[in-house]
Write an enzyme that holds these catalytic residues in place. Structure first.
Site, short mmCIF file in Angstrom:
data_model
loop_
_atom_site.label_atom_id
_atom_site.label_comp_id
_atom_site.label_asym_id
_atom_site.label_seq_id
_atom_site.Cartn_x
_atom_site.Cartn_y
_atom_site.Cartn_z
N PHE A 229 41.66 31.08 35.53
CA PHE A 229 41.51 32.17 36.49
C PHE A 229 40.14 32.05 37.15
O PHE A 229 39.12 31.86 36.46
CB PHE A 229 41.68 33.52 35.81
CG PHE A 229 41.73 34.65 36.81
CD1 PHE A 229 42.84 34.83 37.61
CD2 PHE A 229 40.64 35.47 37.00
CE1 PHE A 229 42.88 35.83 38.58
CE2 PHE A 229 40.66 36.48 37.97
CZ PHE A 229 41.78 36.65 38.75
N ARG B 248 55.71 34.65 40.56
CA ARG B 248 55.26 35.02 39.23
C ARG B 248 55.95 36.30 38.79
O ARG B 248 55.92 37.31 39.50
CB ARG B 248 53.74 35.26 39.31
CG ARG B 248 52.92 34.68 38.21
CD ARG B 248 51.44 34.86 38.50
NE ARG B 248 51.05 36.23 38.83
CZ ARG B 248 49.93 36.83 38.41
NH1 ARG B 248 49.09 36.18 37.63
NH2 ARG B 248 49.64 38.04 38.78
N TYR C 3 44.09 46.48 31.62
CA TYR C 3 44.91 47.11 32.67
C TYR C 3 46.21 46.37 32.93
O TYR C 3 46.99 46.80 33.77
CB TYR C 3 44.12 47.28 33.98
CG TYR C 3 43.39 46.06 34.50
CD1 TYR C 3 44.06 45.02 35.11
CD2 TYR C 3 42.01 45.99 34.42
CE1 TYR C 3 43.38 43.93 35.61
CE2 TYR C 3 41.30 44.91 34.91
CZ TYR C 3 41.99 43.88 35.52
OH TYR C 3 41.31 42.79 36.00
N LYS C 4 46.43 45.28 32.20
CA LYS C 4 47.69 44.54 32.38
C LYS C 4 48.69 45.03 31.34
O LYS C 4 49.19 46.15 31.42
CB LYS C 4 47.42 43.05 32.29
CG LYS C 4 46.48 42.54 33.40
CD LYS C 4 46.19 41.05 33.23
CE LYS C 4 45.18 40.56 34.26
NZ LYS C 4 45.72 40.50 35.62
N ASP D 176 39.64 33.90 26.84
CA ASP D 176 39.97 34.99 27.76
C ASP D 176 41.40 35.42 27.44
O ASP D 176 42.34 34.63 27.58
CB ASP D 176 39.84 34.48 29.19
CG ASP D 176 40.22 35.54 30.24
OD1 ASP D 176 40.92 36.51 29.89
OD2 ASP D 176 39.83 35.36 31.40
#
Lengths: 400, 400
Positions: A127, A372, A224-225, A199
């Site tokens: 990322f 995705r 938050y995911k 991560d």
């Protein structure tokens, strides 16, 4: 596997031990939400808890809430709630700041823990913020970045030079959904004398994580995911206990001080992961996260993983002939809770995602050509996955 | 000044051009809140706005809100709302992270802007996190901290050695309430070739600030005190336009990237103060701050300052004979919006603050002997100040 019918999916939903959790989330009518890997859904209990921190703790009780409502200790209390989700001890996790800032702090700390070496290894395709933060840190401290192609062979080649201080990797790749072998890669890095920062943004809340058992050094992740903490919810930092005595992060703010209310002029690091705190964090954001972590405390992560694999299996089997190329590994030990599919005509893939959204199926598109779809096992049913797959097949047919 | 009677105070309240703002805040019944310099009061419009970001933007609209609700640009939009409160241009201010982290970023950036010098000057007695963060930065980048006694004479002596890169100061001292001459001190530093970072935590929303006119280089501040953004609300960063092209902060996350959605592997700094952003910020916390900044956009800062001085004058005159020593300077150009009083028997001061709280007057105590009273002009009346002063006088008499 043989694709299931919608009826067979409905039957699986009746047997799903996690089925009850769906009722604990607010989900828009008529929407199949496959973007929980980007922003998790809203727990139904959140609005009331947020109203309480705003109206009672802030509005009525004001500064007294720093003690009476536990505000000062909230970063540790939330960390303790995240710890079981990542296989850590309660004092090894704190909540606050963003993933980017926490990676910055842990990377500087890790480099200091391995002072004879100056190379940070990362993987291309990680990322972007992980790559960018690494660039920022190496420039700041006079280290070097070595970026390798994703995967253990190139990683081992990079480690073999014997000068690698730290490896920064994502547990699940945001783009491809590939799950890494945390135990094996961590062991490999340690064998070559390097520390590892994982991560966890795309794995926490998607599958069981065993930071302790894998002997991970540091980890960071967002909430938050899959953890449903809310948009831009605070991130977390894991620091293995064996590093507590000596690890030193550079943003030495007063929330990481051993005795902050002495207001002394000299910084003394707090014990444990608390030293990795810096400044004040939103207590409103923290209250929202508190609600979702209480919900998460009732989740059996083994059941979660089983359902995640079943949902992604189901989706893959239903779209197998749709003309897209599967990017996510099918092997269970290499698969996150997401399915990424490559469109043969890159930009057209973005139009496909838009057309699906018009039919109420929310996924996303990542440049240059990847569709995705994230599968949050707490609020997705097998029938939702069936409907989403059918929508994708139909859109591809009509766009053909 | 001659102490006013309560009736005279009530008359002043009827003539107060800011009186209407009090109705826009939730204040607990029977409480005189003199701790708005620690945590500002709750605007009445906040709960509804927070409920909207939680239930509609997050719960119903989910990821779409990153564009439809302006989430991605919120740090800049909030910065633009703070800009007029600090005398800055809209593109010079961004909102996010904590004051500690923002001081870390600006201090590293400032040192890089003055690369031939390696000394950072701070003042003893500054808010501890400013001292701690400075310690962390100098250790990290191989610079030196030089800490001097507060005030221009010692500061000038420190600058005169000609090796000072950056000065870190608070505009209003958290402990004493002393207001610094921002224009004069900034000019002094510049004359000696140093840059200046001002910490505005105790001045923003308390009095007019002119960062542009004073030619300030960098500034940071919080929004949860006089600005009423909520507990732990996000902080802000000011970067003067003349530094935009070259200033480089070290936490290079993707929110500070020029083109984040290209997901490229190389960091390219965004233009303006946006480069000083790093990772995701709570959009729930941001919504709360948005409400209070909309309220603040209607405040005349000249009126605010006039009322602040009147309230602190009033309080000082009413407690003049109470046996405490005034710490805050009486000179208007040296006074923030706070009154600090030293108790002759240090620890007894803490009991006085507690006894006042039992009478509904909320102030605070700072070690070793200071009673601290903050005067937020938007929601305090002259009669409140009168009542608070009388309570203090009575408590001191009964504790005598």
């Amino acid at each position: 596997m043989t694709p299931l019918t919608r009826e067979e999916c409905a039957k699986l939903d009746t047997e799903d031990p996690l089925a009850g959790f769906r009722e604990e989330f607010t989900l828009p009518e008529g929407v199949v939400y496959l973007d929980g890997n980007s922003l998790g859904a809203l727990p139904k209990a959140t609005p009331e808890r947020v109203a309480r921190v705003v109206e009672r703790e802030w509005g009525a009780d004001l500064v007294a809430s720093w003690s009476t409502a536990g505000w000062w200790d909230q970063p540790r209390a939330l960390g303790a709630k995240i710890a079981p989700l990542v296989g850590a001890d309660t004092h090894e996790v704190v909540v606050g700041d963003s993933t980017s800032t926490n990676l910055f702090k842990t990377l500087v700390a890790a480099l200091r823990q391995n002072p004879d070496r100056k190379v940070v290894v990362g993987e291309s395709g990680n990322f972007p913020t992980d790559l960018y933060v690494t660039q920022g840190v190496v420039e700041l401290v006079g280290a070097t970045e070595r970026r390798v192609a994703p995967g253990e062979p190139d990683l081992e080649a990079a480690l073999a030079t014997g000068d690698v201080a730290v490896v920064v990797l994502s547990h699940v790749d945001y783009h491809t959904g590939t799950l890494r072998d945390m135990a094996g890669v961590t062991r490999l890095a340690h064998e070559y004398g390097a520390l590892v920062i994982w991560d966890l943004c795309h794995s926490v809340g998607a599958l069981p994580i065993e930071l302790g058992a894998c002997e991970v050094d540091f980890a960071v992740g967002c909430t938050y995911k899959y953890l449903n903490g809310g948009p831009g919810a605070p991130a977390f930092t894991f620091v293995a206990e064996r590093h507590h005595a000596s690890a030193r992060q550079p943003i030495t703010g007063w929330h990481g001080h051993a005795r902050p209310f002495e207001f002394s002029g000299e910084y003394v690091p707090a014990e444990g992961a608390s030293h990795f705190l810096s400044g004040a964090q939103s207590l409103i954001a923290a209250a929202a996260l508190e609600v979702s972590l209480e919900l998460w405390s009732r989740v059996d992560l083994g059941q979660l993983r089983a359902k995640s694999l079943a949902l992604t299996d189901l989706f893959v089997s239903l779209v197998a002939d749709a003309g897209l190329t599967l990017v996510t590994p099918l092997a269970e030990e290499r698969r996150g809770s997401q399915v990424s599919l490559r469109h043969p005509d890159g930009p057209a893939g973005e139009a496909v995602v838009r057309a699906m959204a018009e039919r109420g199926v929310v996924g996303d598109f990542r440049q240059p050509d990847v569709l995705r779809f994230g599968f949050a096992p707490l609020y997705l049913r097998h029938v939702d996955v069936h409907d989403a797959a059918m929508a994708l097949v139909e859109v591809l047919r009509s766009h053909g």
